[in-house]
Write a protein that holds these residues in place. Sequence first.
Motif, mmCIF file in Angstrom:
data_model
loop_
_atom_site.group_PDB
_atom_site.id
_atom_site.type_symbol
_atom_site.label_atom_id
_atom_site.label_comp_id
_atom_site.label_asym_id
_atom_site.label_seq_id
_atom_site.Cartn_x
_atom_site.Cartn_y
_atom_site.Cartn_z
ATOM 1 N N LYS A 187 -50.802 -3.313 8.597
ATOM 2 C CA LYS A 187 -51.622 -2.916 7.454
ATOM 3 C C LYS A 187 -50.692 -2.669 6.273
ATOM 4 O O LYS A 187 -49.850 -1.762 6.295
ATOM 5 N N ARG A 188 -50.830 -3.489 5.246
ATOM 6 C CA ARG A 188 -49.941 -3.391 4.085
ATOM 7 C C ARG A 188 -50.525 -2.440 3.040
ATOM 8 O O ARG A 188 -51.717 -2.491 2.738
ATOM 9 N N VAL A 189 -49.686 -1.588 2.480
ATOM 10 C CA VAL A 189 -50.095 -0.708 1.392
ATOM 11 C C VAL A 189 -50.131 -1.540 0.113
ATOM 12 O O VAL A 189 -49.232 -2.345 -0.139
ATOM 13 N N ASP A 190 -51.162 -1.342 -0.703
ATOM 14 C CA ASP A 190 -51.358 -2.208 -1.870
ATOM 15 C C ASP A 190 -50.498 -1.851 -3.072
ATOM 16 O O ASP A 190 -50.380 -2.652 -4.003
ATOM 17 N N GLN A 191 -49.915 -0.660 -3.086
ATOM 18 C CA GLN A 191 -49.083 -0.233 -4.204
ATOM 19 C C GLN A 191 -47.665 0.049 -3.714
ATOM 20 O O GLN A 191 -47.457 0.385 -2.539
ATOM 21 N N PRO A 192 -46.661 -0.074 -4.581
ATOM 22 C CA PRO A 192 -45.296 0.289 -4.172
ATOM 23 C C PRO A 192 -45.237 1.751 -3.744
ATOM 24 O O PRO A 192 -45.954 2.598 -4.284
ATOM 25 N N ILE A 193 -44.377 2.053 -2.789
ATOM 26 C CA ILE A 193 -44.202 3.452 -2.399
ATOM 27 C C ILE A 193 -43.119 4.123 -3.237
ATOM 28 O O ILE A 193 -42.976 5.345 -3.206
ATOM 29 N N LEU A 194 -42.377 3.321 -3.991
ATOM 30 C CA LEU A 194 -41.322 3.877 -4.838
ATOM 31 C C LEU A 194 -41.163 2.993 -6.063
ATOM 32 O O LEU A 194 -40.842 1.814 -5.953
ATOM 33 N N SER A 204 -48.160 -0.244 11.674
ATOM 34 C CA SER A 204 -48.886 -0.768 12.826
ATOM 35 C C SER A 204 -48.592 0.114 14.031
ATOM 36 O O SER A 204 -47.529 0.737 14.112
ATOM 37 N N LYS A 205 -49.500 0.148 14.986
ATOM 38 C CA LYS A 205 -49.257 0.870 16.234
ATOM 39 C C LYS A 205 -48.523 0.008 17.248
ATOM 40 O O LYS A 205 -48.132 0.497 18.307
ATOM 41 N N SER A 206 -48.342 -1.260 16.928
ATOM 42 C CA SER A 206 -47.620 -2.175 17.799
ATOM 43 C C SER A 206 -46.499 -2.843 17.022
ATOM 44 O O SER A 206 -46.677 -3.210 15.861
ATOM 45 N N PRO A 256 -36.841 -6.776 5.259
ATOM 46 C CA PRO A 256 -37.635 -5.830 6.049
ATOM 47 C C PRO A 256 -36.770 -4.915 6.905
ATOM 48 O O PRO A 256 -35.664 -5.270 7.308
ATOM 49 N N ARG A 257 -37.275 -3.738 7.164
ATOM 50 C CA ARG A 257 -36.659 -2.800 8.091
ATOM 51 C C ARG A 257 -37.779 -2.023 8.780
ATOM 52 O O ARG A 257 -38.624 -1.430 8.109
ATOM 53 N N ILE A 258 -37.793 -2.029 10.107
ATOM 54 C CA ILE A 258 -38.841 -1.360 10.876
ATOM 55 C C ILE A 258 -38.268 -0.129 11.559
ATOM 56 O O ILE A 258 -37.213 -0.193 12.196
ATOM 57 N N TYR A 313 -45.279 2.259 13.973
ATOM 58 C CA TYR A 313 -44.133 1.507 13.483
ATOM 59 C C TYR A 313 -44.337 1.309 11.981
ATOM 60 O O TYR A 313 -45.439 0.936 11.544
ATOM 61 N N VAL A 314 -43.305 1.580 11.208
ATOM 62 C CA VAL A 314 -43.407 1.467 9.751
ATOM 63 C C VAL A 314 -42.425 0.397 9.287
ATOM 64 O O VAL A 314 -41.232 0.460 9.585
#
Length: 203
Positions: free
Chosen positions: A108-115, A100-102, A51-53, A60-61
């Motif tokens: 909230k997880r995205v259901d598909q890969p972003i790449l 997330s805002k915190s 992970p990387r935030i 926050y992503v």
Amino acid sequence: MEQKYGFGNWVTNSEVVRAIADTPEGPYEFVEVVLPARGKKYFDGCTTHNPRIVKNGDYYVLYYFGNNYEEPNPGYSDNVWESGLGQKAWMHKRIGMAYSKSISGPWKRVDQPILNPRQGEWDASITSNPSPVVLPDGKVYLIYKSSPVNYNPLCYWVRRKLIRSWGHIFVCLINLFFLSIPIKIMKMMWKILSYGIMVSILN
């Protein structure tokens, strides 16, 4: 990932967790599993890892990679690399995102890969190990790992992906001595510099 699993199971059983400490060097106290296994119908249904935030605007992503596999989950004593499951799981690695805002979530997880991998290109095998950089204008440079073929890449690549535009710049970081120097020296040198930078600009 439960401590009963060996280190080799990182590719099949990892989970992204949150732990807290008063100082960066710890000791850390476990708080929760942030991105647990959520079922084989999802691209990250079996594993979440690396992970990387970053903060971008009001959010926050959390970038990470996930994978899944059709086989049953391995047992504590199973050697997933000898059985071939580790290699299969490796080839299913895809970069995902949660937001997330915190900093403490919930996420909230995205259901598909972003790449996704691109057949016939340098990143045809996997997308893995995301390392995003947010620019002052909100654009994101996404550095990640891939290879043209399989789980034994000779190159590590950096792709500058402008999330909010169509432009791309690809930078190939080639370790010219990968096969000729001891692994400990290679790791040390990799932290200092990368060899053979080749840039191609794609429209």
